[in-house]
Enzyme design. Sequence first.
Site, PDB file in Angstrom:
ATOM      1  N   ASP A  67       4.530   7.152 -56.228  1.00 47.46           N
ATOM      2  CA  ASP A  67       3.329   6.609 -56.169  1.00 47.46           C
ATOM      3  C   ASP A  67       2.657   6.399 -56.946  1.00 47.46           C
ATOM      4  OD1 ASP A  67       3.063   9.136 -54.918  1.00 47.46           O
ATOM      5  OD2 ASP A  67       1.384   8.617 -53.935  1.00 47.46           O
ATOM      6  N   GLU A 104       1.676  10.917 -52.874  1.00 46.67           N
ATOM      7  CA  GLU A 104       0.920  12.126 -52.995  1.00 46.67           C
ATOM      8  C   GLU A 104      -0.982  11.753 -53.879  1.00 46.67           C
ATOM      9  OE1 GLU A 104      -0.936  14.904 -56.363  1.00 46.67           O
ATOM     10  OE2 GLU A 104      -1.134  12.547 -56.760  1.00 46.67           O
TER      11      GLU A 104
HETATM   12 ZN   LIG Z   1       0.158  12.382 -60.772  1.00 38.87          ZN
END
Ligand SMILES: [Zn+2]
Length: 381
Positions: free
Chosen positions: A72, A136
Site C-alpha cells: 500500500d 502499513e
Molecule cells: Zn513504508
Amino acid sequence: MNAIELTKSLISCPSITPENAGVLDILQEELSNNGFDCKRYKFAEEGTADVDNLFAKYGNDEPHFCFGGHTDVVPVGEQNAWLSNPFEPSEKDGKLYGRGASDMKSAIAAFVCAVVDFTKNNKFKGSVSLLITNDEEGPAINGTKKVLEEIYKNGEKINSCVVGEPTCPSKLGEMIKIGRRGSLMAKFDVFGKQGHVAYPQWTLNPINPLTKIINDIISLKLDEGSDDFPPSNIEIVKISASDGATNVVPHSASSQLNIRYNVSHTAVSLKNKLNDIVKEHTEDTNYQINTEYYETAEPFLTKKGKFTDIIKKSVNEITGLDAEFSTTGGTSDARFFKDYCEVAEFGLIGETAHQVNENVNIEDINKLEDIYKNILINYFK
Ligand SMILES: [Zn+2]
C-alpha cells in the site's frame, strides 16, 4: 519479470491504502509460477477497512527466513505538482518516478526477484518466505500483526526477517535499521472552578497544578541514551485553557505531550512516572484530573551479532559501503516482527518517500536485488 519491470507493474496499481488494486495478484502470480506456496489473508475489524495480505513460502525446513513489506502507498498529495501521473511509472535521468517507488514497491520487486532466483539456483536447507501486507500506511490493524498471529496459530515459525523499508538517507548501502524508538502520547485535562480573578477564594485555578505537572515532566531526565539510541525525549506539544475573559479564572486547562523513548523504558514504566507526578500535584485537592494515554509503538533493538553481520557483509559486497546500524526514524512493521523473530530493515533511499515526485535510482533496484540475494546466500551458507 526482472525487478525493474516488476516495480513498474506494481506502481501501475493505484494501491492507496487500504485498496490493493490488483497489486497482490501480480505478486502472487509471479511467486506461485516459481514454486512458492501462496496464501491470502483477508482481515476485517469493526471501524477499519478490510485488508488483503499475502504470505508466500518456499520450503518447509528450518531456518525460516522471511522478507516483510507493504504494497500500500500513501495518497498522491498535490496531483498537479507531479511531473507525470503518479501511477504511470516514468523514467528520467536514471530515476524511476511513481508513488511507491521508494516506499516500497521497488524493494518488494527486488526481494521477489531475489527469492525466485535464489530458490531456483541454490541448494539450501531451510525455507524462504514473503509476508506482504496492504495495511502499513494505514492503521496497520489488519495487516502484518494479524498475519503473524494467524500463521503462528497454524504452526509457522520465522527465525529471521528483513523488512524492505527505505532505510538509506542518500546512498544505497549507508544504513541498516536494527531497532526503533517507542512512541507514547499523553493528554491531561485538569478541571477547577471558574470565577472572578478578583475573588480567588471562590475559584480554583486549574492552570496552577497543570503548570506544576508540566514543569516536573519537562525536568525529568529519562536516560542518557546509549550506543544504539539517543536519549529518550519528552516534548510538550500543547497547552490550553478554557475560553474566558482576562478577568476570569478558567474552568479547565489541558496539555498534551509526546515521548520518543528507547529500550530502557516501557510504556507502562513511563505512564507510572507521569501518574506519580500528576498524583503529587492533584491528590487531596479539589481538582479533577483526567489522564489519557495513546501508545503507538514499543521500542525494540535487535542484538548485533551473526544476523546483523550477514546483512552488513551482504550490503558491503555489493555497494562497497560500511553500513551504519541505526534506530532512527518513525515506526514500521518491524515492530510486529520483533515479537516473533530477529528483525532488521534494509532498503532503498528514503528521501522522497511520501513526497510528490517520489523516485528511486533505477540502478539501485538491481543492486538491491543483488543485496537481498546475497543476504540469502550468506544466511543459508
Ligand atoms: Zn513504508
